[in-house]
Write an enzyme that holds these catalytic residues in place. Sequence first.
Site, PDB file in Angstrom:
ATOM      1  CG  HIS A  29     -73.515  68.926 -67.149  1.00 29.20           C
ATOM      2  ND1 HIS A  29     -73.036  69.718 -68.156  1.00 29.20           N
ATOM      3  CD2 HIS A  29     -74.745  69.420 -66.860  1.00 29.20           C
ATOM      4  CE1 HIS A  29     -73.921  70.642 -68.467  1.00 29.20           C
ATOM      5  NE2 HIS A  29     -74.983  70.472 -67.695  1.00 29.20           N
ATOM      6  CG  HIS A  31     -77.992  72.159 -63.868  1.00 29.63           C
ATOM      7  ND1 HIS A  31     -77.635  73.468 -64.104  1.00 29.63           N
ATOM      8  CD2 HIS A  31     -77.606  71.468 -64.969  1.00 29.63           C
ATOM      9  CE1 HIS A  31     -77.070  73.566 -65.303  1.00 29.63           C
ATOM     10  NE2 HIS A  31     -77.039  72.359 -65.854  1.00 29.63           N
ATOM     11  CG  ASP A  33     -81.207  75.024 -60.385  1.00 28.22           C
ATOM     12  OD1 ASP A  33     -80.129  74.461 -60.643  1.00 28.22           O
ATOM     13  OD2 ASP A  33     -81.641  75.970 -61.080  1.00 28.22           O
ATOM     14  N   GLY A 191     -77.970  78.491 -69.096  1.00 29.16           N
ATOM     15  CA  GLY A 191     -79.127  79.285 -69.526  1.00 29.16           C
ATOM     16  C   GLY A 191     -79.265  79.210 -71.037  1.00 29.16           C
ATOM     17  CG  HIS A 218     -74.456  74.635 -69.997  1.00 29.47           C
ATOM     18  ND1 HIS A 218     -74.014  74.864 -68.732  1.00 29.47           N
ATOM     19  CD2 HIS A 218     -75.413  73.667 -69.897  1.00 29.47           C
ATOM     20  CE1 HIS A 218     -74.673  74.075 -67.886  1.00 29.47           C
ATOM     21  NE2 HIS A 218     -75.528  73.335 -68.573  1.00 29.47           N
ATOM     22  CD  GLU A 221     -78.401  72.220 -73.580  1.00 32.96           C
ATOM     23  OE1 GLU A 221     -77.910  73.275 -73.148  1.00 32.96           O
ATOM     24  OE2 GLU A 221     -79.181  71.510 -72.908  1.00 32.96           O
ATOM     25  CG  ASP A 310     -78.453  68.933 -68.127  1.00 29.92           C
ATOM     26  OD1 ASP A 310     -77.772  69.709 -67.450  1.00 29.92           O
ATOM     27  OD2 ASP A 310     -79.053  69.286 -69.160  1.00 29.92           O
TER      28      ASP A 310
HETATM   29  O1  LIG Z   1     -79.025  71.887 -70.122  1.00 29.67           O
HETATM   30  C1  LIG Z   1     -79.021  73.056 -69.725  1.00 29.67           C
HETATM   31  N1  LIG Z   1     -78.609  74.040 -70.564  1.00 29.67           N
HETATM   32  C2  LIG Z   1     -78.550  75.337 -70.180  1.00 29.67           C
HETATM   33  N2  LIG Z   1     -78.915  75.738 -68.963  1.00 29.67           N
HETATM   34  C3  LIG Z   1     -79.370  74.807 -68.103  1.00 29.67           C
HETATM   35  C4  LIG Z   1     -79.424  73.450 -68.427  1.00 29.67           C
HETATM   36  N3  LIG Z   1     -79.920  72.783 -67.372  1.00 29.67           N
HETATM   37  C5  LIG Z   1     -80.130  73.691 -66.408  1.00 29.67           C
HETATM   38  N4  LIG Z   1     -79.811  74.913 -66.849  1.00 29.67           N
HETATM   39  C6  LIG Z   1     -79.935  76.185 -66.136  1.00 29.67           C
HETATM   40  C7  LIG Z   1     -81.216  76.277 -65.337  1.00 29.67           C
HETATM   41  C8  LIG Z   1     -80.780  76.391 -63.920  1.00 29.67           C
HETATM   42  O2  LIG Z   1     -81.600  77.244 -63.174  1.00 29.67           O
HETATM   43  C9  LIG Z   1     -79.376  76.945 -64.044  1.00 29.67           C
HETATM   44  C10 LIG Z   1     -78.462  76.749 -62.860  1.00 29.67           C
HETATM   45  O3  LIG Z   1     -78.414  75.448 -62.408  1.00 29.67           O
HETATM   46  O4  LIG Z   1     -78.877  76.294 -65.197  1.00 29.67           O
HETATM   47 ZN   LIG Z   2     -76.716  71.636 -67.865  1.00 29.47          ZN
END
Ligand SMILES: O=c1[nH]cnc2c1ncn2[C@H]1C[C@H](O)[C@@H](CO)O1
Ligand SMILES: [Zn+2]
Length: 377
Positions: A29, A31, A33, A191, A218, A221, A310
């Site tokens: 896990h 991302h 970006d 998101g 997700h 959380e 993350d």
């Molecule tokens: O921890 C998270 N929870 C929900 N959404 C998240 C988390 N970390 C990143 N994101 C979102 C923001 C990014 O733009 C998107 C795609 O990677 O996923």
């Molecule tokens: Zn995430």
Amino acid sequence: MTSQPIAHPDTPQAPTPEQIRRAPKVLLHDHLDGGLRPGTIVDLARESGYGNLPETDPDKLGIWFREAADSGSLERYLETFAHTCAVMQTREALVRVAAECAEDLAEDGVVYAEIRYAPEQHLEQGLTLEEVVEAVNEGFREGERRAKANGHRIRVGALLTAMRHAARALEIAELANRYRDLGVVGFDIAGAEAGFPPTRHLDAFEYLKRENNHFTIHAGEAFGLPSIWQALQWCGADRLGHGVRIIDDIQVADDGTVKLGRLASYVRDKRVPLEMCPSSNLQTGAATSYGEHPIGLLRKLRFRVTVNTDNRLMSGTSMSREFEHLADAFGYTLTDFEWFTVNALKSAFIPFDERLAMINDVVKPRYAELRAEWLFR
Ligand SMILES: O=c1[nH]cnc2c1ncn2[C@H]1C[C@H](O)[C@@H](CO)O1
Ligand SMILES: [Zn+2]
């Protein structure tokens, strides 16, 4: 005369940061970006004319991301991604970011990683969804090659994320299916969680199930048990992103007796993988401290827990740093880290024979070697 305890050779030793870095690690896990090098953001902003960066000095920018993400709210945390996504809008930028991601992970001792991103967030300058996926895949392959040239081996698979507030989940699921066996290993939704239940995207999950494809969600959380329950029992998720709030269905009595509710029992008994991300949870308010993070209890209760980063940029972290925090908080040893790593491989979306070979031929021998180092000190 009081007798001194004799140090037994099997006494678990606290691993050194250096041993943790050399230990093979698996990351499910992370991302794309959320993991850019600050210096790369500055370069890409300059090249593309993006003028809204809050800082243009890489060190200050790194600090800005960590502080801005440290808001105690997932919604505020997510606002910081506007800057990273803004500079990831061309093929060249995506190739560079993906290549550096693979390099950085390999340098940190990660041997297998599933990296996620939302293709729909990279279309602002005219790229198609397919061009985004192909650029990121090209970057991962390039990063794997560079890592190999530097003496590190890593394999990277992509997970395609759909944003839960948007309405493109089915389209992204179809994209994930089209690029299956071509670098994409699964699907995810991410998101803001509160107000955006996973069942909004049921059509995408049902499609993926019909295609025998894999997905994680997700859940648990920034919202609690109903989100986890929907992700598993309505959507059929193979894994849970975070899932920390499963702790709400576990009662620990004063005498230490533990009682699992039906949902927590299901998660543990069905071996549902939890992609836990301790540092990220502290920033979004999903946990209060490393020592109180639910991962301690869940590991004890033998849930299928995995450790993840993350967003390395927003949390100023790495897999090694996450392991170090846990070693400090819970006294974990190399044996615990091997357990997390094997759990992660058991839960990965690549074929079973490859996961098994990675466990038996890479992870176990290297942890055994690290554990034996005291013999030759
Ligand atoms: O921890 C998270 N929870 C929900 N959404 C998240 C988390 N970390 C990143 N994101 C979102 C923001 C990014 O733009 C998107 C795609 O990677 O996923
Ligand atoms: Zn995430």
